[in-house]
Design an enzyme around this catalytic site. Structure first.
Site, PDB file in Angstrom:
ATOM      1  CG  HIS A 186      -8.858   6.186   2.886  1.00  0.00           C
ATOM      2  ND1 HIS A 186      -8.901   5.994   1.517  1.00  0.00           N
ATOM      3  CD2 HIS A 186      -8.236   5.098   3.394  1.00  0.00           C
ATOM      4  CE1 HIS A 186      -8.338   4.833   1.228  1.00  0.00           C
ATOM      5  NE2 HIS A 186      -7.922   4.270   2.345  1.00  0.00           N
ATOM      6  CG  ASP A 188     -18.013   8.486  22.779  1.00  0.00           C
ATOM      7  OD1 ASP A 188     -18.464   9.593  22.448  1.00  0.00           O
ATOM      8  OD2 ASP A 188     -18.496   7.409  22.388  1.00  0.00           O
ATOM      9  CG  HIS A 239      -9.555   6.489   7.038  1.00  0.00           C
ATOM     10  ND1 HIS A 239     -10.580   5.574   6.899  1.00  0.00           N
ATOM     11  CD2 HIS A 239      -8.408   5.760   7.107  1.00  0.00           C
ATOM     12  CE1 HIS A 239     -10.081   4.349   6.880  1.00  0.00           C
ATOM     13  NE2 HIS A 239      -8.771   4.428   7.017  1.00  0.00           N
ATOM     14  NE  ARG A 276      -4.252   5.166   3.965  1.00  0.00           N
ATOM     15  CZ  ARG A 276      -4.838   4.350   4.822  1.00  0.00           C
ATOM     16  NH1 ARG A 276      -5.217   4.810   5.995  1.00  0.00           N
ATOM     17  NH2 ARG A 276      -5.044   3.089   4.519  1.00  0.00           N
ATOM     18  CD  GLU A 336      -9.234   6.155  14.628  1.00  0.00           C
ATOM     19  OE1 GLU A 336      -9.428   7.226  14.036  1.00  0.00           O
ATOM     20  OE2 GLU A 336      -9.849   5.099  14.362  1.00  0.00           O
ATOM     21  CD  GLU A 368      -2.845  -1.239   2.372  1.00  0.00           C
ATOM     22  OE1 GLU A 368      -2.694  -0.386   3.269  1.00  0.00           O
ATOM     23  OE2 GLU A 368      -3.705  -2.125   2.422  1.00  0.00           O
ATOM     24  NE  ARG A 379      -4.060   4.986  10.027  1.00  0.00           N
ATOM     25  CZ  ARG A 379      -4.579   4.020   9.274  1.00  0.00           C
ATOM     26  NH1 ARG A 379      -4.050   2.813   9.270  1.00  0.00           N
ATOM     27  NH2 ARG A 379      -5.621   4.264   8.510  1.00  0.00           N
TER      28      ARG A 379
END
Length: 532
Positions: free
Chosen positions: A244, A223, A352, A291, A376, A116, A387
Protein backbone atom coordinates in the site's frame (compact mmCIF):
# COMPACT_ATOMS: atom_id res chain seq x y z
CA UNK A 1 -11.91 -35.86 18.37
CA UNK A 2 -14.66 -33.56 17.16
CA UNK A 3 -16.81 -33.87 14.06
CA UNK A 4 -18.55 -31.11 12.12
CA UNK A 5 -20.30 -31.01 8.77
CA UNK A 6 -18.75 -27.70 7.74
CA UNK A 7 -15.44 -26.41 9.11
CA UNK A 8 -14.49 -22.78 8.45
CA UNK A 9 -10.98 -21.64 9.35
CA UNK A 10 -10.99 -17.87 9.74
CA UNK A 11 -13.60 -15.40 10.93
CA UNK A 12 -13.22 -12.53 8.48
CA UNK A 13 -15.71 -11.54 5.82
CA UNK A 14 -15.09 -14.64 3.67
CA UNK A 15 -15.36 -17.18 6.47
CA UNK A 16 -18.38 -15.66 8.18
CA UNK A 17 -20.26 -15.14 4.91
CA UNK A 18 -19.82 -18.82 4.05
CA UNK A 19 -20.73 -19.99 7.56
CA UNK A 20 -23.95 -17.96 7.60
CA UNK A 21 -25.06 -19.28 4.25
CA UNK A 22 -24.54 -22.98 5.00
CA UNK A 23 -25.99 -22.61 8.51
CA UNK A 24 -29.17 -21.06 7.14
CA UNK A 25 -29.42 -23.60 4.32
CA UNK A 26 -28.85 -26.60 6.64
CA UNK A 27 -30.33 -25.77 10.07
CA UNK A 28 -29.87 -29.42 11.08
CA UNK A 29 -26.14 -29.54 10.26
CA UNK A 30 -23.20 -28.32 12.33
CA UNK A 31 -21.00 -25.42 11.25
CA UNK A 32 -17.76 -24.77 13.14
CA UNK A 33 -15.75 -21.55 12.75
CA UNK A 34 -12.21 -21.52 14.13
CA UNK A 35 -10.16 -18.40 14.80
CA UNK A 36 -6.72 -18.22 16.36
CA UNK A 37 -7.42 -15.13 18.47
CA UNK A 38 -10.68 -13.20 18.95
CA UNK A 39 -13.39 -13.55 16.31
CA UNK A 40 -13.12 -9.92 15.19
CA UNK A 41 -9.31 -9.84 14.90
CA UNK A 42 -9.08 -10.28 11.14
CA UNK A 43 -7.71 -8.49 8.10
CA UNK A 44 -11.33 -7.54 7.34
CA UNK A 45 -11.43 -5.43 10.49
CA UNK A 46 -8.52 -3.30 9.25
CA UNK A 47 -9.92 -2.64 5.76
CA UNK A 48 -10.50 1.10 5.77
CA UNK A 49 -11.37 2.16 2.25
CA UNK A 50 -14.50 0.34 1.17
CA UNK A 51 -16.08 -2.17 -1.15
CA UNK A 52 -16.34 -1.57 -4.90
CA UNK A 53 -19.53 -2.30 -6.80
CA UNK A 54 -21.66 -1.00 -9.66
CA UNK A 55 -24.64 0.22 -7.66
CA UNK A 56 -25.98 2.74 -10.19
CA UNK A 57 -25.96 1.48 -13.79
CA UNK A 58 -27.05 4.88 -15.10
CA UNK A 59 -23.79 6.49 -13.95
CA UNK A 60 -21.55 3.43 -14.02
CA UNK A 61 -21.44 0.06 -15.77
CA UNK A 62 -20.21 -3.49 -15.30
CA UNK A 63 -18.07 -3.02 -18.40
CA UNK A 64 -16.20 -0.09 -16.83
CA UNK A 65 -15.56 -1.94 -13.58
CA UNK A 66 -14.37 -5.00 -15.52
CA UNK A 67 -12.05 -2.87 -17.64
CA UNK A 68 -10.59 -1.08 -14.60
CA UNK A 69 -9.91 -4.44 -12.94
CA UNK A 70 -8.25 -5.87 -16.04
CA UNK A 71 -6.04 -2.79 -16.47
CA UNK A 72 -4.90 -2.97 -12.82
CA UNK A 73 -4.22 -6.72 -13.15
CA UNK A 74 -1.72 -6.03 -15.94
CA UNK A 75 -2.66 -8.90 -18.23
CA UNK A 76 -2.89 -11.75 -15.71
CA UNK A 77 -6.52 -11.52 -14.60
CA UNK A 78 -8.85 -14.38 -15.45
CA UNK A 79 -11.40 -12.46 -17.50
CA UNK A 80 -14.20 -14.91 -16.74
CA UNK A 81 -13.60 -14.55 -13.00
CA UNK A 82 -13.48 -10.75 -13.28
CA UNK A 83 -16.87 -10.76 -14.99
CA UNK A 84 -18.29 -13.10 -12.34
CA UNK A 85 -17.14 -10.95 -9.42
CA UNK A 86 -18.17 -7.63 -10.94
CA UNK A 87 -21.62 -8.81 -12.03
CA UNK A 88 -22.44 -10.84 -8.92
CA UNK A 89 -20.93 -8.28 -6.56
CA UNK A 90 -23.88 -5.88 -6.16
CA UNK A 91 -26.15 -8.73 -5.01
CA UNK A 92 -23.61 -9.74 -2.37
CA UNK A 93 -23.29 -6.12 -1.23
CA UNK A 94 -27.06 -5.88 -0.87
CA UNK A 95 -27.00 -9.08 1.19
CA UNK A 96 -24.59 -7.66 3.75
CA UNK A 97 -26.69 -4.50 3.86
CA UNK A 98 -29.63 -6.75 4.69
CA UNK A 99 -27.50 -8.29 7.45
CA UNK A 100 -27.24 -4.82 8.95
CA UNK A 101 -24.05 -3.29 7.54
CA UNK A 102 -24.37 0.47 7.17
CA UNK A 103 -22.65 2.47 4.44
CA UNK A 104 -22.40 6.27 4.30
CA UNK A 105 -25.14 8.19 2.50
CA UNK A 106 -25.35 11.74 1.18
CA UNK A 107 -27.91 14.39 2.11
CA UNK A 108 -30.43 12.98 -0.36
CA UNK A 109 -30.26 9.51 1.20
CA UNK A 110 -28.28 7.95 -1.68
CA UNK A 111 -25.07 6.05 -1.03
CA UNK A 112 -22.08 8.40 -0.97
CA UNK A 113 -19.89 6.60 -3.48
CA UNK A 114 -16.16 7.26 -3.42
CA UNK A 115 -13.43 6.85 -6.00
CA UNK A 116 -9.99 5.31 -5.52
CA UNK A 117 -6.88 4.70 -7.60
CA UNK A 118 -7.47 2.81 -10.83
CA UNK A 119 -11.25 3.34 -10.82
CA UNK A 120 -12.80 5.33 -13.65
CA UNK A 121 -16.02 6.04 -11.72
CA UNK A 122 -17.27 6.72 -8.21
CA UNK A 123 -18.29 3.23 -7.08
CA UNK A 124 -16.82 2.64 -3.60
CA UNK A 125 -19.23 2.15 -0.72
CA UNK A 126 -17.71 2.98 2.64
CA UNK A 127 -18.47 3.41 6.31
CA UNK A 128 -16.34 6.42 7.20
CA UNK A 129 -12.77 5.04 7.31
CA UNK A 130 -13.63 1.75 9.04
CA UNK A 131 -15.61 -0.06 6.35
CA UNK A 132 -14.21 -3.53 7.07
CA UNK A 133 -14.85 -3.17 10.79
CA UNK A 134 -18.49 -2.30 10.12
CA UNK A 135 -18.95 -5.26 7.78
CA UNK A 136 -17.30 -7.57 10.32
CA UNK A 137 -19.63 -6.26 13.05
CA UNK A 138 -22.73 -6.94 10.96
CA UNK A 139 -21.60 -10.48 10.15
CA UNK A 140 -20.71 -11.35 13.75
CA UNK A 141 -24.08 -10.02 14.94
CA UNK A 142 -25.80 -12.23 12.38
CA UNK A 143 -23.68 -15.27 13.30
CA UNK A 144 -24.74 -14.84 16.94
CA UNK A 145 -28.34 -15.55 15.90
CA UNK A 146 -27.49 -18.92 14.29
CA UNK A 147 -27.76 -21.71 16.84
CA UNK A 148 -25.96 -24.26 14.64
CA UNK A 149 -22.79 -22.17 14.25
CA UNK A 150 -20.09 -22.96 16.81
CA UNK A 151 -17.45 -20.25 17.03
CA UNK A 152 -14.17 -21.33 18.67
CA UNK A 153 -11.69 -18.63 19.68
CA UNK A 154 -8.01 -19.15 20.48
CA UNK A 155 -7.80 -22.38 18.53
CA UNK A 156 -4.70 -22.61 16.32
CA UNK A 157 -4.91 -24.81 13.23
CA UNK A 158 -1.71 -26.81 12.70
CA UNK A 159 -2.21 -28.89 9.57
CA UNK A 160 -4.76 -30.20 7.10
CA UNK A 161 -5.64 -33.88 7.40
CA UNK A 162 -5.13 -35.87 4.19
CA UNK A 163 -4.25 -39.42 3.08
CA UNK A 164 -0.73 -38.61 4.27
CA UNK A 165 -1.97 -39.08 7.84
CA UNK A 166 -3.32 -42.52 6.93
CA UNK A 167 0.14 -43.66 5.87
CA UNK A 168 -0.11 -43.07 2.12
CA UNK A 169 2.52 -41.30 0.03
CA UNK A 170 1.05 -37.97 -1.10
CA UNK A 171 2.85 -35.82 -3.67
CA UNK A 172 1.84 -32.94 -5.93
CA UNK A 173 1.24 -35.55 -8.62
CA UNK A 174 -1.32 -37.40 -6.47
CA UNK A 175 -4.61 -36.85 -8.37
CA UNK A 176 -7.11 -37.31 -5.53
CA UNK A 177 -5.70 -35.65 -2.43
CA UNK A 178 -8.61 -35.27 -0.02
CA UNK A 179 -9.05 -33.08 3.06
CA UNK A 180 -10.62 -34.77 6.09
CA UNK A 181 -10.33 -31.88 8.56
CA UNK A 182 -7.51 -30.43 10.66
CA UNK A 183 -5.25 -30.82 13.66
CA UNK A 184 -5.68 -27.90 16.07
CA UNK A 185 -3.98 -26.66 19.21
CA UNK A 186 -6.61 -25.66 21.75
CA UNK A 187 -4.92 -22.80 23.57
CA UNK A 188 -7.24 -23.11 26.58
CA UNK A 189 -6.35 -26.75 27.24
CA UNK A 190 -2.94 -26.79 25.50
CA UNK A 191 -4.04 -30.05 23.89
CA UNK A 192 -3.75 -30.97 20.21
CA UNK A 193 -7.11 -32.17 18.92
CA UNK A 194 -8.54 -33.59 15.70
CA UNK A 195 -11.52 -31.90 14.07
CA UNK A 196 -13.00 -34.01 11.30
CA UNK A 197 -15.10 -32.27 8.67
CA UNK A 198 -16.97 -33.21 5.53
CA UNK A 199 -16.27 -29.80 3.99
CA UNK A 200 -13.38 -27.52 5.02
CA UNK A 201 -13.11 -23.87 3.99
CA UNK A 202 -9.89 -21.89 4.35
CA UNK A 203 -10.52 -18.18 4.93
CA UNK A 204 -7.25 -17.52 6.73
CA UNK A 205 -6.36 -14.11 5.30
CA UNK A 206 -3.04 -12.76 4.11
CA UNK A 207 0.65 -12.91 4.90
CA UNK A 208 1.77 -9.32 5.48
CA UNK A 209 3.79 -10.30 8.55
CA UNK A 210 6.42 -11.69 6.19
CA UNK A 211 7.58 -8.06 5.95
CA UNK A 212 8.95 -5.65 8.51
CA UNK A 213 6.55 -2.84 7.58
CA UNK A 214 2.97 -4.00 6.99
CA UNK A 215 -0.57 -2.79 7.50
CA UNK A 216 -1.62 -6.35 8.41
CA UNK A 217 -2.31 -7.35 12.02
CA UNK A 218 0.02 -9.75 13.86
CA UNK A 219 -2.17 -12.72 12.93
CA UNK A 220 -1.49 -12.38 9.18
CA UNK A 221 1.17 -15.08 8.91
CA UNK A 222 -0.05 -16.93 5.81
CA UNK A 223 -1.20 -19.99 7.75
CA UNK A 224 -3.70 -21.29 5.17
CA UNK A 225 -1.29 -20.91 2.26
CA UNK A 226 1.47 -22.71 4.14
CA UNK A 227 -0.86 -25.55 5.21
CA UNK A 228 -2.03 -26.16 1.65
CA UNK A 229 1.56 -26.15 0.37
CA UNK A 230 2.57 -28.71 3.01
CA UNK A 231 -0.46 -30.80 2.02
CA UNK A 232 0.81 -30.75 -1.61
CA UNK A 233 -1.91 -28.42 -2.87
CA UNK A 234 -1.38 -25.83 -5.59
CA UNK A 235 -0.20 -22.29 -4.83
CA UNK A 236 0.05 -19.57 -7.47
CA UNK A 237 1.42 -16.08 -8.14
CA UNK A 238 2.90 -15.48 -4.69
CA UNK A 239 5.40 -12.98 -6.09
CA UNK A 240 2.62 -10.39 -6.40
CA UNK A 241 2.67 -8.74 -2.98
CA UNK A 242 0.86 -5.41 -2.98
CA UNK A 243 2.51 -2.63 -1.03
CA UNK A 244 0.00 0.00 0.00
CA UNK A 245 1.55 3.31 -1.02
CA UNK A 246 0.42 5.29 2.00
CA UNK A 247 0.97 3.77 5.42
CA UNK A 248 1.60 6.26 8.21
CA UNK A 249 5.35 6.53 8.77
CA UNK A 250 6.09 5.74 12.44
CA UNK A 251 9.52 4.18 12.95
CA UNK A 252 9.40 0.99 15.01
CA UNK A 253 5.60 0.74 15.06
CA UNK A 254 4.04 -2.49 13.77
CA UNK A 255 1.58 -2.95 12.22
CA UNK A 256 1.64 0.31 10.31
CA UNK A 257 -1.46 2.49 10.46
CA UNK A 258 -3.13 2.63 7.05
CA UNK A 259 -3.95 5.93 5.39
CA UNK A 260 -6.68 4.75 3.06
CA UNK A 261 -6.52 5.40 -0.65
CA UNK A 262 -9.87 7.16 -0.31
CA UNK A 263 -7.97 10.17 1.09
CA UNK A 264 -6.31 10.58 -2.31
CA UNK A 265 -9.68 9.87 -3.93
CA UNK A 266 -11.02 12.90 -2.07
CA UNK A 267 -8.13 15.10 -3.19
CA UNK A 268 -5.04 14.28 -1.10
CA UNK A 269 -1.76 14.97 -2.94
CA UNK A 270 1.54 13.13 -2.59
CA UNK A 271 4.59 15.39 -2.21
CA UNK A 272 8.31 14.75 -1.75
CA UNK A 273 10.62 16.36 0.81
CA UNK A 274 10.80 19.52 -1.33
CA UNK A 275 7.02 19.85 -1.41
CA UNK A 276 6.84 18.85 -5.07
CA UNK A 277 3.73 16.98 -6.27
CA UNK A 278 5.70 14.24 -8.01
CA UNK A 279 3.10 11.75 -9.26
CA UNK A 280 2.56 13.60 -12.55
CA UNK A 281 6.10 12.55 -13.53
CA UNK A 282 5.17 8.87 -13.22
CA UNK A 283 1.61 8.51 -14.54
CA UNK A 284 -1.05 10.64 -16.22
CA UNK A 285 -3.50 9.52 -13.51
CA UNK A 286 -1.18 11.09 -10.95
CA UNK A 287 -2.26 10.33 -7.36
CA UNK A 288 -5.06 8.04 -8.54
CA UNK A 289 -2.87 5.65 -10.52
CA UNK A 290 -3.06 1.95 -9.51
CA UNK A 291 -1.23 1.00 -6.34
CA UNK A 292 1.73 -0.73 -7.96
CA UNK A 293 2.59 2.43 -9.89
CA UNK A 294 2.12 4.76 -6.90
CA UNK A 295 4.15 2.52 -4.57
CA UNK A 296 7.07 2.33 -7.03
CA UNK A 297 6.91 6.09 -7.56
CA UNK A 298 7.13 6.72 -3.82
CA UNK A 299 9.97 4.19 -3.52
CA UNK A 300 11.81 5.99 -6.33
CA UNK A 301 11.37 9.41 -4.67
CA UNK A 302 12.57 8.09 -1.33
CA UNK A 303 15.70 6.56 -2.85
CA UNK A 304 16.39 9.59 -5.05
CA UNK A 305 16.14 11.99 -2.11
CA UNK A 306 17.59 9.71 0.57
CA UNK A 307 14.46 9.92 2.72
CA UNK A 308 12.45 7.27 4.58
CA UNK A 309 9.05 8.67 3.63
CA UNK A 310 7.17 11.15 1.48
CA UNK A 311 4.15 13.27 2.44
CA UNK A 312 0.42 13.18 1.84
CA UNK A 313 -0.89 16.74 1.68
CA UNK A 314 -4.48 17.22 2.91
CA UNK A 315 -4.12 20.83 4.04
CA UNK A 316 -6.25 22.15 1.18
CA UNK A 317 -9.14 19.78 1.90
CA UNK A 318 -12.34 20.79 3.70
CA UNK A 319 -11.82 20.13 7.42
CA UNK A 320 -15.42 19.25 8.25
CA UNK A 321 -15.67 16.83 5.32
CA UNK A 322 -12.31 15.25 6.16
CA UNK A 323 -13.25 14.63 9.79
CA UNK A 324 -16.62 13.22 8.72
CA UNK A 325 -15.11 10.81 6.18
CA UNK A 326 -11.87 9.94 7.98
CA UNK A 327 -12.41 10.39 11.74
CA UNK A 328 -9.97 7.65 12.77
CA UNK A 329 -7.22 8.92 10.50
CA UNK A 330 -7.73 12.45 11.82
CA UNK A 331 -7.59 11.27 15.46
CA UNK A 332 -4.62 8.98 14.88
CA UNK A 333 -2.59 11.77 13.31
CA UNK A 334 -3.52 14.15 16.13
CA UNK A 335 -2.37 11.54 18.66
CA UNK A 336 1.18 11.75 17.26
CA UNK A 337 1.14 15.53 16.95
CA UNK A 338 0.03 15.97 13.34
CA UNK A 339 -2.91 18.24 12.53
CA UNK A 340 -3.67 17.20 8.96
CA UNK A 341 -5.16 20.62 8.25
CA UNK A 342 -1.86 22.28 9.16
CA UNK A 343 0.82 19.65 8.49
CA UNK A 344 1.42 17.04 5.84
CA UNK A 345 1.18 13.36 6.80
CA UNK A 346 4.44 11.36 6.52
CA UNK A 347 3.72 8.16 4.57
CA UNK A 348 5.68 5.23 3.14
CA UNK A 349 4.70 1.99 1.40
CA UNK A 350 3.98 -1.09 3.53
CA UNK A 351 3.16 -4.69 2.65
CA UNK A 352 -0.60 -4.82 2.37
CA UNK A 353 -2.16 -7.57 0.27
CA UNK A 354 -1.25 -10.87 -1.36
CA UNK A 355 -2.66 -11.15 -4.87
CA UNK A 356 -1.57 -14.77 -5.15
CA UNK A 357 -2.29 -17.65 -2.83
CA UNK A 358 -4.12 -20.97 -2.86
CA UNK A 359 -5.09 -21.67 -6.45
CA UNK A 360 -8.86 -22.00 -6.86
CA UNK A 361 -11.36 -22.29 -9.68
CA UNK A 362 -14.47 -20.15 -10.17
CA UNK A 363 -16.30 -22.09 -7.41
CA UNK A 364 -13.53 -21.57 -4.83
CA UNK A 365 -12.45 -25.22 -5.14
CA UNK A 366 -8.77 -25.89 -4.44
CA UNK A 367 -6.67 -28.69 -5.93
CA UNK A 368 -7.51 -30.76 -2.81
CA UNK A 369 -10.93 -32.42 -2.71
CA UNK A 370 -13.50 -31.18 -0.17
CA UNK A 371 -11.31 -28.12 0.50
CA UNK A 372 -12.32 -24.61 -0.53
CA UNK A 373 -10.50 -21.29 -0.15
CA UNK A 374 -11.81 -17.75 -0.32
CA UNK A 375 -10.71 -14.29 0.72
CA UNK A 376 -7.11 -13.10 0.68
CA UNK A 377 -5.59 -16.57 1.11
CA UNK A 378 -7.03 -17.60 -2.28
CA UNK A 379 -5.81 -16.88 -5.79
CA UNK A 380 -9.06 -16.79 -7.73
CA UNK A 381 -7.77 -15.04 -10.85
CA UNK A 382 -9.52 -11.76 -10.06
CA UNK A 383 -6.49 -9.66 -9.19
CA UNK A 384 -3.90 -10.89 -11.67
CA UNK A 385 -0.62 -9.06 -11.13
CA UNK A 386 -2.10 -6.24 -9.05
CA UNK A 387 -5.32 -5.76 -7.07
CA UNK A 388 -7.65 -2.90 -7.93
CA UNK A 389 -8.49 -0.93 -4.79
CA UNK A 390 -11.58 -2.11 -2.84
CA UNK A 391 -12.07 -5.27 -4.91
CA UNK A 392 -10.96 -7.56 -2.06
CA UNK A 393 -14.03 -7.38 0.19
CA UNK A 394 -16.18 -7.85 -2.91
CA UNK A 395 -14.19 -10.90 -3.98
CA UNK A 396 -14.45 -12.45 -0.51
CA UNK A 397 -18.24 -12.24 -0.48
CA UNK A 398 -18.66 -13.47 -4.06
CA UNK A 399 -16.44 -16.52 -3.62
CA UNK A 400 -17.80 -17.37 -0.18
CA UNK A 401 -21.23 -17.48 -1.86
CA UNK A 402 -19.96 -19.59 -4.75
CA UNK A 403 -18.22 -22.01 -2.35
CA UNK A 404 -21.57 -22.31 -0.55
CA UNK A 405 -23.43 -23.06 -3.78
CA UNK A 406 -20.92 -25.74 -4.79
CA UNK A 407 -20.50 -27.44 -1.42
CA UNK A 408 -24.13 -27.78 -0.33
CA UNK A 409 -24.77 -30.31 -3.09
CA UNK A 410 -21.81 -32.45 -2.01
CA UNK A 411 -21.87 -32.58 1.77
CA UNK A 412 -24.40 -35.41 2.08
CA UNK A 413 -22.27 -37.73 -0.07
CA UNK A 414 -19.16 -37.31 2.12
CA UNK A 415 -18.34 -39.49 5.12
CA UNK A 416 -16.06 -38.71 8.04
CA UNK A 417 -12.62 -40.35 7.97
CA UNK A 418 -12.36 -41.64 11.53
CA UNK A 419 -9.06 -43.50 11.14
CA UNK A 420 -6.99 -40.32 11.43
CA UNK A 421 -4.45 -40.90 14.24
CA UNK A 422 -3.83 -38.59 17.16
CA UNK A 423 -1.03 -36.03 16.89
CA UNK A 424 2.33 -37.61 17.68
CA UNK A 425 4.60 -35.47 19.84
CA UNK A 426 6.78 -38.29 21.12
CA UNK A 427 10.36 -37.24 21.75
CA UNK A 428 9.64 -33.50 21.97
CA UNK A 429 10.29 -31.25 24.96
CA UNK A 430 9.09 -27.86 26.16
CA UNK A 431 10.84 -24.97 24.36
CA UNK A 432 13.63 -23.55 26.46
CA UNK A 433 14.25 -20.21 24.74
CA UNK A 434 11.60 -18.19 22.90
CA UNK A 435 14.36 -16.01 21.42
CA UNK A 436 15.05 -18.84 18.97
CA UNK A 437 11.62 -18.11 17.51
CA UNK A 438 11.34 -14.34 17.92
CA UNK A 439 14.77 -13.66 16.45
CA UNK A 440 14.04 -15.89 13.45
CA UNK A 441 10.86 -13.92 12.78
CA UNK A 442 12.88 -10.68 12.77
CA UNK A 443 15.45 -12.22 10.42
CA UNK A 444 12.74 -13.40 8.04
CA UNK A 445 11.11 -9.96 7.95
CA UNK A 446 14.49 -8.29 7.39
CA UNK A 447 15.34 -10.64 4.51
CA UNK A 448 11.98 -10.16 2.81
CA UNK A 449 11.96 -6.37 3.26
CA UNK A 450 15.53 -5.83 2.04
CA UNK A 451 15.63 -8.34 -0.81
CA UNK A 452 12.06 -9.04 -1.92
CA UNK A 453 10.33 -5.68 -1.55
CA UNK A 454 8.90 -3.24 -4.08
CA UNK A 455 12.00 -3.40 -6.32
CA UNK A 456 13.90 -6.67 -6.80
CA UNK A 457 17.04 -7.94 -8.54
CA UNK A 458 18.33 -11.40 -9.37
CA UNK A 459 21.16 -11.05 -6.84
CA UNK A 460 18.79 -10.00 -4.06
CA UNK A 461 16.53 -12.96 -4.78
CA UNK A 462 19.50 -15.35 -4.72
CA UNK A 463 20.59 -13.98 -1.35
CA UNK A 464 17.07 -14.28 0.00
CA UNK A 465 16.89 -17.91 -1.15
CA UNK A 466 20.12 -18.87 0.62
CA UNK A 467 19.17 -17.14 3.86
CA UNK A 468 15.67 -18.59 3.88
CA UNK A 469 17.09 -22.08 3.33
CA UNK A 470 19.13 -21.70 6.51
CA UNK A 471 16.17 -20.33 8.48
CA UNK A 472 14.04 -23.22 7.28
CA UNK A 473 16.60 -25.82 8.36
CA UNK A 474 17.01 -24.25 11.81
CA UNK A 475 13.25 -23.95 12.33
CA UNK A 476 12.48 -27.51 11.21
CA UNK A 477 15.11 -28.82 13.63
CA UNK A 478 13.45 -26.82 16.41
CA UNK A 479 10.01 -28.09 15.35
CA UNK A 480 11.11 -31.73 15.53
CA UNK A 481 12.64 -31.28 18.99
CA UNK A 482 10.11 -29.11 20.84
CA UNK A 483 6.42 -29.18 21.67
CA UNK A 484 4.11 -27.26 19.41
CA UNK A 485 3.27 -23.62 20.10
CA UNK A 486 1.38 -21.05 18.00
CA UNK A 487 4.56 -18.96 17.80
CA UNK A 488 6.59 -21.86 16.37
CA UNK A 489 3.91 -22.73 13.82
CA UNK A 490 3.51 -19.11 12.75
CA UNK A 491 7.27 -18.99 12.18
CA UNK A 492 7.12 -22.19 10.10
CA UNK A 493 4.22 -20.79 8.11
CA UNK A 494 5.74 -17.40 7.42
CA UNK A 495 9.06 -18.98 6.35
CA UNK A 496 7.10 -21.15 3.91
CA UNK A 497 5.29 -18.08 2.59
CA UNK A 498 8.60 -16.21 2.24
CA UNK A 499 10.01 -19.14 0.27
CA UNK A 500 6.97 -19.17 -2.05
CA UNK A 501 7.24 -15.41 -2.67
CA UNK A 502 10.94 -15.67 -3.47
CA UNK A 503 10.48 -18.75 -5.65
CA UNK A 504 7.69 -17.11 -7.65
CA UNK A 505 9.74 -13.93 -8.04
CA UNK A 506 12.75 -15.96 -9.20
CA UNK A 507 10.76 -17.81 -11.83
CA UNK A 508 9.17 -14.63 -13.24
CA UNK A 509 11.74 -13.29 -15.70
CA UNK A 510 9.90 -10.03 -16.40
CA UNK A 511 8.46 -7.01 -14.62
CA UNK A 512 4.68 -7.06 -14.39
CA UNK A 513 2.24 -5.49 -11.97
CA UNK A 514 3.52 -5.71 -8.42
CA UNK A 515 6.65 -7.64 -9.40
CA UNK A 516 9.42 -5.30 -10.57
CA UNK A 517 12.89 -6.71 -11.22
CA UNK A 518 15.52 -4.27 -12.52
CA UNK A 519 17.35 -7.17 -14.23
CA UNK A 520 14.20 -7.93 -16.24
CA UNK A 521 12.51 -4.51 -16.61
CA UNK A 522 10.35 -5.39 -19.63
CA UNK A 523 7.15 -7.40 -19.80
CA UNK A 524 7.26 -10.78 -21.44
CA UNK A 525 5.01 -11.63 -24.37
CA UNK A 526 4.15 -14.85 -22.53
CA UNK A 527 1.32 -14.32 -20.04
CA UNK A 528 1.76 -16.97 -17.39
CA UNK A 529 0.82 -17.77 -13.82
CA UNK A 530 3.61 -19.13 -11.63
CA UNK A 531 2.19 -22.26 -10.00
CA UNK A 532 4.14 -23.84 -7.13
Amino acid sequence: MQQTDFLVIGSGIAGLTYALKVANHFPDKTVTVITKTQADETNTKYAQGGVAGVMDEEKDSFEKHIEDTLIAGDGLCNEKVVEIVVKEGPERINEIIDYGAEFDKDASGEYALGREGGHSEFRILHHKDVTGKEMERALLDKVATCTNIKLINHCFVLDLLTQHHLGYLVTKATPDICCYGVYVLNEYTQKIERILAKITVLATGGCGQAYRATTNPKIATGDGIAMVYRAKGRIENMEFIQFHPTALYEPGVSPSFLITEAVRGDGGILRNKDGEAFMERYDVRRDLAPRDIVARAIDSEMKRNGTEHVYLDCRHMDKEKFIHHFPNIYEKCLSIGIDVMQQMIPVAPAAHYSCGGIKTDEWARTSIQHLYACGECASTGLHGANRLASNSLLEAMVFAHRAFLDSVGKVNAIDFEEKIPSWNEEGTTEPKEMILITQSVKELQQIMSDYVGIVRTDVRLQRATRRLDLLFEETEALYKATRVSPQLFELRNIITVGYLIVKGATFRKESRGLHFNTDHPQKSDLLQNIIL
